[in-house]
Each structure stands twice: as C-alpha cells, then as structure tokens.
Design a protein around this motif. Sequence first.
Motif, mmCIF file in Angstrom:
data_model
loop_
_atom_site.group_PDB
_atom_site.id
_atom_site.type_symbol
_atom_site.label_atom_id
_atom_site.label_comp_id
_atom_site.label_asym_id
_atom_site.label_seq_id
_atom_site.Cartn_x
_atom_site.Cartn_y
_atom_site.Cartn_z
ATOM 1 N N PRO A 3 0.805 -1.221 0.000
ATOM 2 C CA PRO A 3 0.000 0.000 0.000
ATOM 3 C C PRO A 3 0.837 1.270 0.000
ATOM 4 O O PRO A 3 0.346 2.323 -0.392
ATOM 5 N N ASP A 4 2.090 1.215 0.456
ATOM 6 C CA ASP A 4 2.957 2.386 0.502
ATOM 7 C C ASP A 4 4.358 2.003 0.033
ATOM 8 O O ASP A 4 4.959 1.062 0.562
ATOM 9 N N VAL A 5 4.883 2.755 -0.956
ATOM 10 C CA VAL A 5 6.233 2.517 -1.448
ATOM 11 C C VAL A 5 6.875 3.867 -1.738
ATOM 12 O O VAL A 5 6.199 4.890 -1.861
ATOM 13 N N SER A 6 8.205 3.896 -1.848
ATOM 14 C CA SER A 6 8.880 5.153 -2.149
ATOM 15 C C SER A 6 10.239 4.907 -2.775
ATOM 16 O O SER A 6 10.857 3.855 -2.586
ATOM 17 N N MET A 7 10.686 5.898 -3.542
ATOM 18 C CA MET A 7 12.030 5.954 -4.074
ATOM 19 C C MET A 7 12.716 7.147 -3.418
ATOM 20 O O MET A 7 12.212 8.275 -3.489
ATOM 21 N N VAL A 8 13.845 6.919 -2.772
ATOM 22 C CA VAL A 8 14.482 7.941 -1.950
ATOM 23 C C VAL A 8 15.917 8.151 -2.411
ATOM 24 O O VAL A 8 16.650 7.189 -2.645
ATOM 25 N N THR A 9 16.326 9.405 -2.537
ATOM 26 C CA THR A 9 17.725 9.736 -2.751
ATOM 27 C C THR A 9 18.112 10.838 -1.779
ATOM 28 O O THR A 9 17.284 11.642 -1.345
ATOM 29 N N SER A 10 19.373 10.878 -1.412
ATOM 30 C CA SER A 10 19.887 11.940 -0.551
ATOM 31 C C SER A 10 21.331 12.202 -0.911
ATOM 32 O O SER A 10 22.014 11.353 -1.489
ATOM 33 N N GLY A 11 21.814 13.381 -0.573
ATOM 34 C CA GLY A 11 23.197 13.734 -0.842
ATOM 35 C C GLY A 11 23.568 14.992 -0.093
ATOM 36 O O GLY A 11 22.716 15.821 0.238
ATOM 37 N N ASP A 12 24.855 15.145 0.185
ATOM 38 C CA ASP A 12 25.330 16.277 0.976
ATOM 39 C C ASP A 12 25.791 17.442 0.119
ATOM 40 O O ASP A 12 26.403 18.391 0.615
ATOM 41 N N GLY A 13 25.514 17.416 -1.177
ATOM 42 C CA GLY A 13 25.936 18.477 -2.068
ATOM 43 C C GLY A 13 27.299 18.236 -2.667
ATOM 44 O O GLY A 13 27.745 18.979 -3.536
ATOM 45 N N GLY A 14 27.983 17.182 -2.210
ATOM 46 C CA GLY A 14 29.288 16.823 -2.740
ATOM 47 C C GLY A 14 29.238 15.477 -3.417
ATOM 48 O O GLY A 14 28.265 15.134 -4.085
#
Length: 309
Positions: free
Chosen positions: A222-233
Amino acid sequence: SAVIENIVTHTNANKVFFHFFDAEECCVFAATAQTSAATKAYTHANLDFNPDVIIAVADGYTSINAHRKNDWSASFGAATSNSVAAENVSIGVGHNEGGDDSADVQGNGDCIYLVEGDATVTKQAHWSASGANEFTLDYDVANASAYYNIFMCIKIGSAFAGVFDTGTSTTSDVEVDDPTFQPDNVIFLTNNHSALDAVQDTAHFNIGFAAPQPDSPSNHKPDVSMVTSGDGGANYNRRFDNNSSVLTLNDAGTSTENDGVVSTYDSLGFHVDLDTNSGTKKVSYLALSSAAVTANPKGSLGQVALAGP
C-alpha cells in the motif's frame, strides 16, 4: 481504486514499483520545452480530451533515447487545472559532471522546476491554461536549448495538489483534509527541507506512492517510495522502500529523518502517520480519485472542481 505492485525485474533482484490507478482517459507524450520565458501550448494526436491533471517529468537533455554520464538534472511534478485556479507541485535535483556538486529544490506553484548541480535554475514552468484537447504551460525560466519534457495527461473524477507540514513532534499523525474528497491514491514529493521554492546545496529527491489496500496479489504494497539523498558533494545515496510513502534520509544517507505511511483515508482526504519525524518538513502531494466532486472550498493552492460525466 489503485494498486501498487512490487516486481523483480533482474537476476540481481532489482525492483520496480508499478502504480496502477483508475482514470477516464490518459495520454503520454514527449515534447520540448519553451526556449524563452513565454507560454507554450501542448497538443498531441492522442490527446483527444481536455486533461484534468498533468504529471510532468523534465530533464536537461535535448535528445530522446540517449543518456549522459555524471552531469544530469531531473524534475518531477504535477498540476491540476480548472476554471478557478491551477495547482502545481514539483521537486528537482541536479548533479554536476565532476560528481562533487549538487542542488535540489521543492517547488510550490510550478509543475516543472529543473535545477543544475551549480544551483542554476534552467527550467521553471506552471500550468496557465487549458483548452480543447490541449494545455498551456507558462515558462518563468527557460533555456535556449530545447530540453525535453514527458507529460502524462489524465482525465479523472477528482484531483488536488497541495502541501502539508510534517510538524515538530518526533512522531506525528498529520491530518490532510484540503482535498475534501477521499482519494483512491496519493503521490508524495519531498526534498527533505522546511522551505519551498528555495534552491539548496543538497541532493534530495523523494517520490512516494500510497493506495488503500484492496484484494490483490501477495506482493502488493500500500505504501512505497524511491528515496535519494546527498550532501551536495560526492556523497550520493539511493534507496527503494516498500513500507513507507513519506520517507527521507539525512544528507549522508546514514539515518532516517522522516518515515510515514497513509494510515487512513476519509471523506476529506487522508492521515499520514509518521513514526519518525526529525522536524517540520514540507511534503507536496497529488491526490486522485475516480469519483467526481463538485467543489473544493478549502484548497490553499486554489479550488478544484472536476465534474465527471
């Protein structure tokens, strides 16, 4: 109704989440952006209806079926249109060729918000008008290069695009009642920031999907996600999640900052249950339903009145 399926597509157990939902009509096509700050009307041979919603995917490429390495940018957004106002939400992220510079932004009032790794905004547009078998975007920022967009045009009973705050509590039950109808499904967009329309020197780009639990195969989520993160470098992280639709990571990708699911749907909208909440963040969403409503008196971004046949 809507169903989200979790499919294995490769011998390495790579995953793809498919989001199925009811709509009266749908058309997908690619077209170039405006090359100067002006309006542009979009039509297509298969667009034989007046769209209620567009989902816009944009990039900084001037060709189709080609790829670029390292230097890239992407935008994902949505807009609803009616006789009163248009609602637009978006997120954008960019990464430079050297891999050591990134930027992101969460737009409020634009369905396309493209930003480069050096924080330069190269494409910014919102839905300004609809007509017979067409829609018009107003480009506040455009690039001289004819960058491509991909549009999904949808005719559907009810739609609303809005924004909510996650609140300040470490755990929170957020009531979202701006749609004033019960959604069949909700798409979430967030860049893990507390400000809208502010380009940040990080690399967050998070898209989630939620739908009520129907009878479906065992791999339905019922709930899914695609996640990205980064520190700008150079530090850049990716994650697929089949439990949460509102999910963000810290810049380093080492811990969860927001973790939420849609706990209930009701006649006004939905509730998001946040088990983890690191502080007030902005979450944009597109709520859809195959059932028609006649008015939306509460929307902070404007009314939506989509009447079905």
